[in-house]
Design an enzyme around this catalytic site. Structure first.
Site: not given
Length: 127
Positions: A103, A105
Site C-alpha cells: 500500500r 498512502c
C-alpha cells in the site's frame, strides 16, 4: 491479449470518462473509489465513514472483475488530510483482515466531489 473494461453494476456510476476497472490477463486495475451511494451521490461523513464506503465500493468493483479483497496486490489511499491517517488505517485493517496488500498512502490537495478519502487497487485473478 486485449484489455477488458469492467463496469460494476452494483457500484456507483463513474464520475468521469473512465471504467470502474480494466483487466489485462490476470491483472485487474481498479479506478479510485469514493464514498458514493449506488446512485453516485457523495455521502460525506468523517474520514473513517468515507473509507468504509469507499472500500465497500471497491469490493463491488473487484467482484465485477471476478476478484475479491484477498486477490488485491496493491492499494493506493489518497487523503486530503494526513491527520486522518490513523482513523483510515483502522477501517482499512478491518476491511482487509489478515490479508495485507502492499500500500501507498498519499496526501493530496483535493479529491473529486469534496471527498477526503479515495482508494484504488490492483488485483490478480486467474484466467
Amino acid at each position: 491479449m486485449s484489455v477488458e473494461l469492467i463496469t460494476a453494476a452494483e457500484a456507483p456510476p463513474a464520475v468521469g470518462p473512465y471504467s470502474h476497472a480494466s483487466r489485462h490477463g490476470g491483472v485487474v486495475y481498479c479506478s479510485g473509489c469514493l464514498a458514493l451511494d449506488e446512485s453516485g451521490v457523495f455521502l460525506g461523513g468523517d474520514a473513517a465513514a468515507q473509507a468504509r464506503k469507499a472500500l465497500s465500493n471497491l469490493e463491488k468493483v473487484l467482484a465485477a472483475a471476478g476478484a475479491g479483497k484477498t486477490d488485491v496486490l496493491k492499494t493506493v489511499v489518497f487523503l486530503t488530510d494526513m491527520a486522518d491517517f490513523a482513523a483510515v488505517n483502522v477501517v482499512y485493517a478491518e476491511f482487509f483482515g489478515e490479508h495485507k496488500p502492499a500500500r501507498s498512502c498519499v496526501a493530496v490537495a483535493q479529491l473529486p466531489l469534496g471527498a477526503t478519502v479515495e482508494v484504488e487497487a490492483v488485483a490478480a485473478i486467474s484466467g
